[in-house]
Scaffold this motif. Structure first.
Motif, PDB file in Angstrom:
ATOM      1  N   PHE A 106       0.886  -1.170   0.000  1.00 63.95           N
ATOM      2  CA  PHE A 106       0.000   0.000   0.000  1.00 63.95           C
ATOM      3  C   PHE A 106       0.918   1.211   0.000  1.00 63.95           C
ATOM      4  N   TYR A 107       0.819   2.000  -1.041  1.00 66.05           N
ATOM      5  CA  TYR A 107       1.739   3.124  -1.239  1.00 66.05           C
ATOM      6  C   TYR A 107       0.920   4.378  -1.462  1.00 66.05           C
ATOM      7  N   ASP A 108       0.971   5.310  -0.529  1.00 66.65           N
ATOM      8  CA  ASP A 108       0.195   6.543  -0.644  1.00 66.65           C
ATOM      9  C   ASP A 108       1.060   7.718  -0.198  1.00 66.65           C
ATOM     10  N   GLU A 114       7.882   4.293  -6.251  1.00 68.22           N
ATOM     11  CA  GLU A 114       6.842   3.278  -6.074  1.00 68.22           C
ATOM     12  C   GLU A 114       7.223   1.987  -6.792  1.00 68.22           C
ATOM     13  N   ARG A 158       7.504  -1.568  -4.913  1.00 67.91           N
ATOM     14  CA  ARG A 158       6.658  -2.677  -5.370  1.00 67.91           C
ATOM     15  C   ARG A 158       7.519  -3.896  -5.716  1.00 67.91           C
ATOM     16  N   SER A 211       4.609  -7.600   3.500  1.00 66.87           N
ATOM     17  CA  SER A 211       3.484  -6.675   3.405  1.00 66.87           C
ATOM     18  C   SER A 211       3.923  -5.322   3.945  1.00 66.87           C
ATOM     19  N   HIS A 249       3.057  -1.001   4.144  1.00 67.15           N
ATOM     20  CA  HIS A 249       2.208   0.175   3.960  1.00 67.15           C
ATOM     21  C   HIS A 249       3.086   1.407   4.162  1.00 67.15           C
ATOM     22  N   THR A 285       2.903   5.589   3.961  1.00 63.74           N
ATOM     23  CA  THR A 285       1.932   6.677   3.902  1.00 63.74           C
ATOM     24  C   THR A 285       2.594   8.012   4.237  1.00 63.74           C
TER      25      THR A 285
END
Length: 198
Positions: free
Chosen positions: A114-116, A140, A144, A153, A155, A157
């Motif tokens: 999860f990349y934000d 990104e 990935r 996994s 994340h 942010t």
């Protein structure tokens, strides 16, 4: 130190890591900003990293950045699993001046990213722009590739920030520190899962 090689028509890479190291590194991808980010990753994760990449950077940096992520991810997977006697979960928020990036990690043996890093103050859906000649969208792609190959996994942010250099560097450092914490040895833990294996 474990080593991997990857040779394609686009890149020729040799890399090695030691996950319980001192954060020493020798990195040469011919992409100065990317080298700087990988050095920060090594330093703050305490993972020793040797990496040499000869890529078609006259075409674009994309192949080199992604393929380096593939090789580093494969080395991480080989070094981490099967998981035993470590914390498994890691978290870090890293501040660089006005920027703050958070990373949460689960050494789950399941790949997820999860990349934000959207700059919500500018209403951007993705982080855009360049640092010198380095397109920040490649960040990104690196994360990935690492996640998919390492079965981690992750994340990532952006909590706040405007300066591209600060945001990107904070993301690499947050990933590094979270990974170091997830890999922290704990003698009270055997296999950190009710499944009995990871």
């Amino acid at each position: 130190m474990n080593f991997q090689e990857r040779k394609t028509q686009e890149t020729n890479i040799r890399a090695g890591i030691r996950i319980y190291g001192t954060g020493s590194y020798s990195i040469d991808t011919k992409i100065a900003f990317f080298d700087h980010m990988l050095e920060a990753f090594s330093k703050h994760s305490l993972i020793d990293l040797e990496l040499k990449c000869l890529g078609d950077i006259d075409v674009d940096y994309h192949h080199s950045v992604e393929d380096c992520g593939i090789v580093i991810g494969q080395l991480l997977r080989e070094s981490i699993y099967p998981l035993n006697g470590v914390e498994r979960f890691g978290n870090a928020s890293v501040v660089m001046d006005e920027a703050c990036v958070e990373c949460d990690i689960d050494l789950s043996n399941r790949a997820f990213l999860f990349y934000d890093l959207a700059r919500k103050d500018l209403d951007e859906k993705i982080l855009q722009g360049a640092i010198l000649d380095f397109n920040v969208e490649l960040v990104e792609e690196w994360f990935r590739a690492v996640c998919m190959q390492s079965n981690i996994s992750v994340h990532i942010t952006l909590k706040r920030g405007r300066n591209l250099h600060h945001i990107i560097e904070a993301s690499f450092k947050a990933f590094a520190v979270a990974l170091r914490r997830a890999l922290m040895r704990n003698s009270q833990i055997s296999i950190p899962s009710t499944k009995g294996c990871l």
